[in-house]
Design an enzyme around this catalytic site. Structure first.
Site, mmCIF file in Angstrom:
data_model
loop_
_atom_site.group_PDB
_atom_site.id
_atom_site.type_symbol
_atom_site.label_atom_id
_atom_site.label_comp_id
_atom_site.label_asym_id
_atom_site.label_seq_id
_atom_site.Cartn_x
_atom_site.Cartn_y
_atom_site.Cartn_z
ATOM 1 N N HIS A 94 0.819 -1.218 0.000
ATOM 2 C CA HIS A 94 0.000 0.000 0.000
ATOM 3 C C HIS A 94 0.849 1.263 0.000
ATOM 4 C CE1 HIS A 94 0.299 1.059 4.377
ATOM 5 N NE2 HIS A 94 0.371 -0.236 4.572
ATOM 6 N N ASP A 96 -0.453 4.427 0.957
ATOM 7 C CA ASP A 96 -0.848 5.447 1.928
ATOM 8 C C ASP A 96 -0.112 5.285 3.251
ATOM 9 O OD1 ASP A 96 -2.481 3.014 2.090
ATOM 10 O OD2 ASP A 96 -3.509 4.011 3.745
ATOM 11 N N ASP A 127 6.343 1.194 6.680
ATOM 12 C CA ASP A 127 4.920 0.888 6.468
ATOM 13 C C ASP A 127 4.350 1.763 5.368
ATOM 14 O OD1 ASP A 127 2.307 0.099 6.717
ATOM 15 O OD2 ASP A 127 1.934 1.195 8.574
ATOM 16 N N GLU A 161 -5.116 1.788 2.960
ATOM 17 C CA GLU A 161 -4.961 0.645 3.857
ATOM 18 C C GLU A 161 -5.109 1.064 5.305
ATOM 19 O OE1 GLU A 161 -3.496 -2.219 6.542
ATOM 20 O OE2 GLU A 161 -2.481 -0.312 6.226
HETATM 21 ZN ZN ZN Z 1 0.826 -1.020 6.485
#
Ligand code: ZN
Length: 413
Positions: A94, A96, A127, A161
């Site tokens: 992802h 975002d 992340d 996400e």
């Molecule tokens: Zn994540």
């Protein structure tokens, strides 16, 4: 056909380019509207450029309409190399991020990524930038062979996400992007040594329980109904009773049991000498997937009725969060075994399938009846200030992805 070792050294050769690509990407904010951001549109444009550079000619867009962002679009895309078979091996990541929070707390500014001592600092570095870039470059070395794969090789790069995936993974599942016998990997969860492959989650149920009694002076409790006393009893009873009733222990999880914990509590009276008329407490349930969470909730309602009958209180139950988990992914599939052997080959680590307390975005696939595996090597600094990713983790995981795609798409052993 190149050997596996040649593939791995090709990935290694892209080390600096991977760092550059992640650095460039993290400069472009990709924060959802719930957190005051404009979404992922600009970042997606950069990812599309990168995809072309990595040899993907077949890029398909699945933009989800979202009136809350200026450009009204939450971009999702698939990058695909069609194989002889329709069956597809997916790596899903992802774009975002969460918002940075307190900017003053960041000693490495969140949108000015920089490598210090082998760590690339920046919001979204770990992340989920690390795996997004790592999987892109893994696919790049395979694309550069210029050979048609057996199974199709694909990346899905998604939005939304962090805030529930309605405009991301869930949207793409509805669009029918993923098929029943596809292989799906979601490198958005893992441990520092890369030994955990997440295959299952517990149901999450958060309850707010309000007990209404009758206020009186604390010297004459018999004239009232002490809501805090009943609240205490009920919290303890629930905790014990639920543990007994739903007692299964599944060693794949840690802890292996379902958990039923009293947590938050609201203030009652402001003084010591009043019997409180009201008590509000919260419980956090993490329930093994074998149990029906609706049935668990019904049990709580029955307990509440019992306390009402016994003590004359009125109990109200509100659901604060209810996330059901899908069917655990198979631990005997080719998909799982291929990932485990790729990890072993590249890292020398014996990775084991585990269940967690919840929740990862792999669950959306499981809820749709698809097996999905979550794995990556991370320091677990997602959502914290001075988020970083270890450059070594990005490159080594990229080698694992290249090995996995090599196994499943090209039969390179
Ligand atoms: Zn994540």
């Amino acid at each position: 056909m190149p050997s596996l070792d040649e593939l791995l050294s090709a990935v290694e050769g892209y080390r600096n380019e991977m760092v550059e690509a992640l650095t460039e990407m993290l400069r472009i904010p990709a924060i959802g509207p719930e957190s005051g951001g404009e979404g992922e549109f600009e970042r997606a444009r950069y990812v599309r450029e990168l995809a072309e550079k990595c040899g993907f000619e077949d890029v398909e867009n699945f933009d989800a309409l979202d009136e809350r962002v200026r450009l009204r679009s939450r971009p999702n895309m698939t990058l695909k190399r069609k194989g002889n078979s329709e069956q597809t091996v997916w790596i899903v990541s992802h774009m975002d991020t969460v918002p940075p929070g307190d900017l003053d707390a960041w000693t490495h500014p969140p949108f000015s990524p920089k490598v210090v001592d082998g760590k690339l600092y920046g919001l979204g570095a770990e992340d989920n930038g690390q795996s997004l870039i790592g999987s892109l470059f893994a696919a790049r070395v395979l694309n550069e062979m210029g050979i048609t794969p057996e199974r199709s090789m694909a990346l899905a790069i998604v939005s939304d996400e962090e805030m529930g995936s309605d405009k991301g993974i869930k949207f793409m599942i509805k669009e029918g992007v993923f098929r029943q016998n596809d292989f799906i990997y979601v490198p958005d969860f893992g441990e520092a040594d890369g030994s955990l492959i997440e295959v299952a989650e517990k149901h999450i149920l958060w309850l707010k329980i309000n007990v209404k009694g009758k206020q009186t002076h604390a010297s004459t409790p018999e004239k009232g109904i002490n809501a805090t006393r009943i609240g205490n009893e009920m919290a303890n009873f629930l905790s014990d009773y639920m543990h007994e009733k739903y007692a299964a222990n599944d060693p794949m999880f840690s802890p292996g049991i379902s958990t039923f914990e009293p947590t938050k509590r609201l203030q009652t009276v402001g003084n010591v000498n009043t019997i409180p008329a009201e008590d509000t407490f919260y419980m956090d349930f993490r329930i093994l997937p074998r149990y029906d969470p609706d049935e668990v909730l019904e049990t709580v309602r029955n307990v509440a009725r019992m306390f009402e009958d016994r003590s004359g209180v009125k109990v109200t139950i509100d659901i604060e969060q209810f996330t059901k988990s899908g069917k655990p992914s198979s631990t005997e599939s080719i998909g799982l075994m291929s990932l485990a052997s790729a990890i072993k080959k590249v890292k020398g680590v014996d990775a084991t399938p585990k269940g967690v307390g919840g929740g990862t975005c792999a669950n959306y696939f499981r809820l749709a009846g698809l097996d999905a595996y979550a794995w990556e090597t991370v320091d677990e600094c997602a959502h914290s200030v001075n988020e970083y990713c270890k450059v070594d983790n990005m490159v080594t995981d990229s080698k694992v992805f290249a090995t996995l795609l090599g196994y499943l798409c090209y039969n390179i052993q």
